[in-house]
Design an enzyme around this catalytic site. Structure first.
Site, PDB file in Angstrom:
ATOM      1  N   GLU A  76      -2.563  16.259 -14.953  1.00 46.69           N
ATOM      2  CA  GLU A  76      -3.576  15.914 -13.960  1.00 46.69           C
ATOM      3  C   GLU A  76      -3.382  16.817 -12.743  1.00 46.69           C
ATOM      4  O   GLU A  76      -2.294  16.842 -12.154  1.00 46.69           O
ATOM      5  CB  GLU A  76      -3.419  14.446 -13.557  1.00 46.69           C
ATOM      6  CG  GLU A  76      -4.403  14.039 -12.488  1.00 46.69           C
ATOM      7  CD  GLU A  76      -4.416  12.536 -12.219  1.00 46.69           C
ATOM      8  OE1 GLU A  76      -3.340  11.920 -12.230  1.00 46.69           O
ATOM      9  OE2 GLU A  76      -5.518  12.000 -11.995  1.00 46.69           O
TER      10      GLU A  76
ATOM     11  N   HIS B 165       0.842  -1.202   0.000  1.00 44.87           N
ATOM     12  CA  HIS B 165       0.000   0.000   0.000  1.00 44.87           C
ATOM     13  C   HIS B 165       0.880   1.256   0.000  1.00 44.87           C
ATOM     14  O   HIS B 165       2.093   1.177   0.233  1.00 44.87           O
ATOM     15  CB  HIS B 165      -0.903  -0.019   1.243  1.00 44.87           C
ATOM     16  CG  HIS B 165      -2.293   0.486   0.972  1.00 44.87           C
ATOM     17  ND1 HIS B 165      -2.540   1.523   0.101  1.00 44.87           N
ATOM     18  CD2 HIS B 165      -3.515   0.110   1.445  1.00 44.87           C
ATOM     19  CE1 HIS B 165      -3.848   1.753   0.053  1.00 44.87           C
ATOM     20  NE2 HIS B 165      -4.471   0.901   0.847  1.00 44.87           N
ATOM     21  N   ALA B 166       0.252   2.409  -0.236  1.00 46.75           N
ATOM     22  CA  ALA B 166       1.001   3.674  -0.188  1.00 46.75           C
ATOM     23  C   ALA B 166       1.567   3.870   1.220  1.00 46.75           C
ATOM     24  O   ALA B 166       0.932   3.497   2.212  1.00 46.75           O
ATOM     25  CB  ALA B 166       0.074   4.825  -0.542  1.00 46.75           C
TER      26      ALA B 166
ATOM     27  N   GLU C  28      -3.984   0.915 -13.558  1.00 38.37           N
ATOM     28  CA  GLU C  28      -5.029   1.943 -13.402  1.00 38.37           C
ATOM     29  C   GLU C  28      -4.311   3.231 -13.016  1.00 38.37           C
ATOM     30  O   GLU C  28      -3.935   3.404 -11.864  1.00 38.37           O
ATOM     31  CB  GLU C  28      -6.004   1.557 -12.286  1.00 38.37           C
ATOM     32  CG  GLU C  28      -6.796   0.303 -12.522  1.00 38.37           C
ATOM     33  CD  GLU C  28      -7.814   0.435 -13.631  1.00 38.37           C
ATOM     34  OE1 GLU C  28      -7.918   1.518 -14.239  1.00 38.37           O
ATOM     35  OE2 GLU C  28      -8.483  -0.557 -13.915  1.00 38.37           O
TER      36      GLU C  28
ATOM     37  N   CYS D  76      -8.650   9.889  -9.533  1.00 40.63           N
ATOM     38  CA  CYS D  76      -8.227   9.778 -10.933  1.00 40.63           C
ATOM     39  C   CYS D  76      -9.386  10.084 -11.885  1.00 40.63           C
ATOM     40  O   CYS D  76      -9.175  10.624 -12.964  1.00 40.63           O
ATOM     41  CB  CYS D  76      -7.660   8.389 -11.202  1.00 40.63           C
ATOM     42  SG  CYS D  76      -8.785   7.050 -10.760  1.00 40.63           S
TER      43      CYS D  76
END
Ligand SMILES: O=CCCCC(=O)O
Length: 453
Positions: free
Chosen positions: A357, A156-157, A229, A263
């Site tokens: 983004e 995980h982050a 993704e 996102c």
């Protein structure tokens, strides 16, 4: 021994310290995953789908504490955290109901006495996951992938280690066997060696384009199946006949949900000239009613960004856009990890606010001379996650579906994920699909079986 410390981005205070995994810890995790796979793959899909129901119940039982954890570790407003956990339970229930159908042999008539596709699990799949939806992103991958008979290792982050640990405990509480779902705290080099390891059969990553390019390259080098993704720069096209009274809240939510850190958020609002002034006025006014505050307060709409450095990066992108001629309509103050909801105008191609983004609560409003130009501008992005269009003219809207080269196109609705529908992008937004039948079939061996008697 190396440690990481989680920090509450709202007040900058340290939360917990976690020990990074050593190389021998990781070796043990891999061996455990391999051992677990040997028995897990022999369980029936019915059995594995039954555990999903328990997973959904356990999620619902603990939704408040999971939401609090997200608020503390990455600043998500508590009500949005509760909604995230509920959505995880929805995805589990969806696969509990449908997995048997999705994974049953597919009979295909040939000259054989029997021929069919058998959907066999691959083995252990590594998941590299982001902090913005710390529960949802993991569950939407892990629920179907485990149900297909694989095991999962989660990296995980590094700012949400508490969520990672809670997820591992969640699977154990729901009755999943030891070793079927394990989390690790690993650095980039360790990740590389995990991808190389023959126990790992696939990799999925949700994250930035940069991380995606690095991990996809390693997966490619080792000929491992991967799903990517990545980021998005979704356009929200507003034609002159859009029903603003009905859909303004949807458009605001499309940008500001999760404090803009999604996102699939609408990042570029491309509005035809005839409705531009009215849209800008109403949109900005509505954004100003959003309540910023403590993520743990249930009245908060806008929390803080997940880390101060992320807020600074956003500030830099806005400043670069302003230098190139963009203008601030509302907002644009930063205080630590807090970024005031912001609307920029006069945004054109060549500015970060158009090309890149912007991962935070900043909306770029762009004027198009007519419907056609709006669609061309929307498609003009290196990303391809999704686009949305607001109009009452559904007949004309249908005609432009083919002009949108994205993974999703929503008409009169924000781009959102739904367990029943495939989710994924094109171009720099990645490849592969999650959710729906497509998602559960990403990490299986679609084996051709041919029998002559
Ligand atoms: O950053 C990606 C967010 C996806 C959120 C969702 O699936 O709703």
């Amino acid at each position: 021994m190396e440690y990481i410390e989680s920090i509450n981005p709202y007040n900058g205070k340290p939360l917990e310290k976690y020990r990074m995994f050593s190389d021998s810890d990781i070796k043990r995790v891999l061996e455990k995953a391999e051992l677990a796979f040997e028995s897990w793959k022999t369980e029936s899909v019915e059995h594995r789908a039954g555990l999903l129901k328990k997973l959904a119940k356990t999620l619902m039982k603990n939704k408040k504490s999971y939401a609090q954890l997200m608020s503390k570790e990455m600043g998500k407003p508590i009500n949005q955290g509760i909604a995230e956990v509920e959505k995880c339970a929805w995805a589990c229930d969806f696969y509990a109901k449908n997995a048997v159908g999705f994974l049953s042999d597919d009979l295909i008539e040939t000259e054989a006495d029997e021929s069919f596709i058998s959907y066999d699990p691959l083995g252990c799949v590594l998941a590299v996951m982001p902090w913005n939806f710390p529960f949802w992103q993991v569950i939407r991958f892990a629920a179907p992938t485990l149900t297909a008979g694989n095991t999962v290792i989660l990296k995980h982050a590094s700012n949400v280690p508490g969520c990672a640990l809670a997820l591992q405990e969640l699977f154990l509480m729901a009755g999943y066997p030891e070793g079927s779902f394990q989390f690790i705290l690993a650095d980039h080099q360790q990740l590389e060696s995990i991808i190389e390891n023959s126990i790992v059969q696939g990799v999925t990553l949700t994250g930035s384009e940069k991380a995606g390019r690095a991990i996809a390259a390693q997966a490619g080098k080792n000929l491992k199946k991967c799903v990517m993704e990545l980021g998005g720069n979704n356009a929200c096209i507003v034609w002159e006949d859009a029903d603003l009274d009905k859909y303004l809240d949807t458009m605001v939510m499309a940008r500001m949900q999760n404090t803009g850190q999604s996102c699939i958020a609408a990042k570029r609002f491309i509005v035809v000239e005839a409705i531009y002034d009215e849209f800008l006025m109403k949109f900005s006014k509505r954004i100003q009613t959003l309540k910023s505050g403590d993520p743990l307060d249930k009245h908060t709409d806008i929390g803080v960004m997940a880390r101060e450095d992320l807020a600074k990066t956003l500030e830099q992108q806005v400043n670069d856009s302003l230098e190139k001629g963009a203008q601030v309509k509302i907002g644009n103050k930063r205080n630590g990890a807090y970024y005031e909801p912001t609307v920029l105008t006069a945004v054109v191609l060549g500015m970060p606010a158009f090309d890149e983004e912007l991962f935070g609560p900043v909306a770029a409003v762009i004027k198009a001379k007519d419907r056609k130009e709006a669609v061309v501008m929307a498609a003009n992005s290196k990303f391809g996650l999704g686009s949305m269009l607001f109009t009452q003219d559904i007949k004309s809207a249908r005609k432009i579906i083919g002009d949108i080269p994205d993974g999703a196109f929503f008409i009169n609705e924000m781009v959102k994920s739904d367990p029943r529908l495939p989710f994924g992008g094109t171009k720099a937004s990645g490849f592969g699909r999650e959710l729906s039948m497509e998602g559960i079939l990403e990490f299986v061996n679609k084996k051709t079986v041919y029998i002559k008697k």
